[in-house]
Scaffold this motif. Structure first.
Motif, short mmCIF file in Angstrom:
data_model
loop_
_atom_site.label_atom_id
_atom_site.label_comp_id
_atom_site.label_asym_id
_atom_site.label_seq_id
_atom_site.Cartn_x
_atom_site.Cartn_y
_atom_site.Cartn_z
N SER A 182 0.78 -1.16 -0.10
CA SER A 182 0.12 0.13 -0.08
C SER A 182 0.89 1.22 -0.11
O SER A 182 0.35 2.49 -0.12
N ILE A 195 6.34 2.86 -2.88
CA ILE A 195 6.60 1.77 -3.85
C ILE A 195 5.87 0.80 -4.23
O ILE A 195 5.77 0.48 -5.44
N THR A 254 -2.12 -5.39 4.44
CA THR A 254 -1.94 -4.18 4.78
C THR A 254 -2.61 -3.86 6.09
O THR A 254 -3.62 -4.91 6.52
N THR A 306 9.54 -3.09 3.37
CA THR A 306 9.32 -2.79 4.74
C THR A 306 9.49 -1.32 4.85
O THR A 306 10.51 -0.84 4.17
N1 LIG Z 1 13.23 7.12 0.75
C1 LIG Z 1 14.48 6.88 0.12
O1 LIG Z 1 15.12 7.37 -0.48
C2 LIG Z 1 15.03 5.14 0.02
C3 LIG Z 1 15.97 5.28 -0.83
C4 LIG Z 1 16.52 3.74 -0.82
C5 LIG Z 1 15.86 2.67 -0.15
N2 LIG Z 1 14.47 3.09 0.52
C6 LIG Z 1 13.83 2.03 1.33
O2 LIG Z 1 12.33 2.01 0.85
C7 LIG Z 1 11.76 1.44 1.95
C8 LIG Z 1 10.43 2.21 2.09
O3 LIG Z 1 9.58 2.04 0.95
P1 LIG Z 1 8.20 2.78 0.82
O4 LIG Z 1 8.77 4.22 0.99
O5 LIG Z 1 7.54 2.42 -0.26
O6 LIG Z 1 7.76 2.29 2.29
P2 LIG Z 1 6.47 3.25 2.85
O7 LIG Z 1 5.40 3.84 2.04
O8 LIG Z 1 6.89 4.08 3.93
O9 LIG Z 1 5.68 1.92 3.87
C9 LIG Z 1 5.26 0.76 3.15
C10 LIG Z 1 3.82 0.21 3.98
O10 LIG Z 1 4.47 -0.17 5.32
C11 LIG Z 1 3.41 -0.26 6.39
N3 LIG Z 1 3.86 0.32 7.44
C12 LIG Z 1 4.21 1.61 7.79
N4 LIG Z 1 4.44 1.82 8.99
C13 LIG Z 1 4.29 0.71 9.70
C14 LIG Z 1 4.33 0.01 10.87
N5 LIG Z 1 4.81 1.01 11.77
N6 LIG Z 1 3.95 -1.23 11.34
C15 LIG Z 1 3.56 -1.96 10.09
N7 LIG Z 1 3.62 -1.53 8.97
C16 LIG Z 1 3.67 -0.24 8.67
C17 LIG Z 1 2.15 0.46 5.53
O11 LIG Z 1 1.43 -0.14 5.13
P3 LIG Z 1 -0.36 -0.24 5.90
O12 LIG Z 1 -0.49 0.87 6.44
O13 LIG Z 1 -0.98 -0.71 4.56
O14 LIG Z 1 -0.02 -1.55 6.77
C18 LIG Z 1 2.96 1.15 4.43
O15 LIG Z 1 2.27 1.27 3.19
C19 LIG Z 1 12.62 1.33 3.09
O16 LIG Z 1 12.74 -0.16 3.30
C20 LIG Z 1 13.67 2.16 2.77
O17 LIG Z 1 14.93 1.72 3.60
C21 LIG Z 1 14.21 4.31 0.73
#
Ligand SMILES: NC(=O)c1ccc[n+]([C@@H]2O[C@H](COP(=O)([O-])OP(=O)(O)OC[C@H]3O[C@@H](n4cnc5c(N)ncnc54)[C@H](OP(=O)(O)O)[C@@H]3O)[C@@H](O)[C@H]2O)c1
Length: 293
Positions: free
Chosen positions: A17, A20, A39, A76
């Motif tokens: 959700s 990415i 989710t 994650t």
């Molecule tokens: N930002 C950057 O520049 C960058 C660069 C390289 C790599 N990354 C990596 O990208 C990844 C993040 O990807 P993203 O931005 O697509 O992720 P995101 O949107 O922040 O989170 C993905 C999903 O995780 C669930 N979530 C959020 N907080 C939570 C919690 N406390 N407990 C359980 N579930 C939770 C939510 O799903 P629900 O609410 O539906 O459960 C959310 O939709 C990380 O591993 C990061 O290290 C980021």
């Protein structure tokens, strides 16, 4: 899990959700996969099946796998215990003998030694190798889309302020990250980690200048001393203390040139050059343009 002879590939997108994951879900649906998303209750892409549960809850992951899953995309969010959370998920994937895992990691996991958020990802990457599951790992650099964190300040005429004095970063578009991860899940070829960068390394003053040029305003850049940022970021930006430390650590690595190399993995996987920062700024122009007042 034994692979079925007929029917679409059943893919579970953990984190599907999110920033990415929602795009990965859309791309896999377009490629004919039957997609489920784990989710806690967010909306999922039309055509995907929502399975309710938290990715940090092992029993929810197990229940999702029991619905019949061939492949898993593992994403994650940044969490204090991200390495442990992913290791627990990977143990469940191994117990369920899923056919393939495509994991979103970070470029900083591939540094020697891994730094910042990459330390958690390195733990999870290791767990994936030890599991023996067929897998691919995607290691992107800093997302261009993370610049949106500064959009409000920039619209109000404030400078970008970051704990970085020098160094350049080959930022990558979140849309390219999603496309690359979906391709890895679709092709399901075990391989060494894929480093995904943008097409050019830019300094933060250059980036501020490009945002200014794209939106017809002067965008300044100011360095915040690292020690000050460690103390102030939790208060000023509302970041949890642990996350503020990892952010500052990442910028220290960037100062040392850690995100400067432009990788050829992206063009090879995508079959085209990755999107430029100018492409991103053209698409998100309205987010950075000065407030009309
Ligand atoms: N930002 C950057 O520049 C960058 C660069 C390289 C790599 N990354 C990596 O990208 C990844 C993040 O990807 P993203 O931005 O697509 O992720 P995101 O949107 O922040 O989170 C993905 C999903 O995780 C669930 N979530 C959020 N907080 C939570 C919690 N406390 N407990 C359980 N579930 C939770 C939510 O799903 P629900 O609410 O539906 O459960 C959310 O939709 C990380 O591993 C990061 O290290 C980021």
């Amino acid at each position: 899990m034994a692979h079925r002879m007929t029917g679409p590939i059943r893919t579970l997108v953990i984190g599907g959700s999110g920033q990415i994951g929602a795009r990965v879900t859309g791309r896999l649906l377009a490629m004919g996969h039957a997609v489920s998303v784990l989710t806690r209750g967010a909306a999922v892409a039309p055509g995907a099946r929502a399975l309710t549960g938290a990715l940090s809850d092992r029993s929810a992951v197990r229940a999702a796998l029991e619905t019949g899953i061939d492949r898993v995309v593992l994403i994650t969010p940044d969490m204090r215990d991200q390495g442990e959370v992913e290791t627990a998920i990977i143990a469940e994937l191994a117990a369920a003998k899923v056919g393939f895992v495509a994991k979103l990691s970070a470029q900083s996991a591939g540094l020697s030694p891994p730094v910042s958020f990459g330390r958690h990802h390195a733990v999870a990457e290791r767990a994936l190798v030890v599991s023996g599951l067929p897998h691919a790992v995607l290691r992107p650099t800093f997302y261009q889309d993370s610049l949106l964190l500064f959009a409000g300040d920039i619209r109000r005429g404030k400078p970008m302020m970051l704990p970085v004095k020098s160094g350049r970063v080959a930022m990558v578009a979140a849309s390219d990250v999603a496309e690359a991860l979906a391709l890895l899940a679709h092709r399901a070829e075990p391989r060494s980690p894929v480093t995904l960068t943008g097409p050019a390394a830019l300094s933060f003053p250059d980036i501020a200048g490009m945002i200014g040029a794209a939106t017809g305003q002067r965008v300044g850049f100011r360095t915040v001393p690292a020690l000050l940022a460690r103390l102030v970021l939790p208060l000023a930006a509302g970041l949890p203390f642990w996350k503020a430390q990892l952010v500052v650590d990442l910028f220290r690595a960037i100062e040392r040139g850690a995100q400067e190399p432009v990788s050829r993995d992206g063009p090879a996987l995508l079959g085209r050059p990755p999107a430029t920062l100018s492409d991103f700024l053209a698409a998100r122009h309205a987010d950075f343009a000065p407030d009309a007042s």
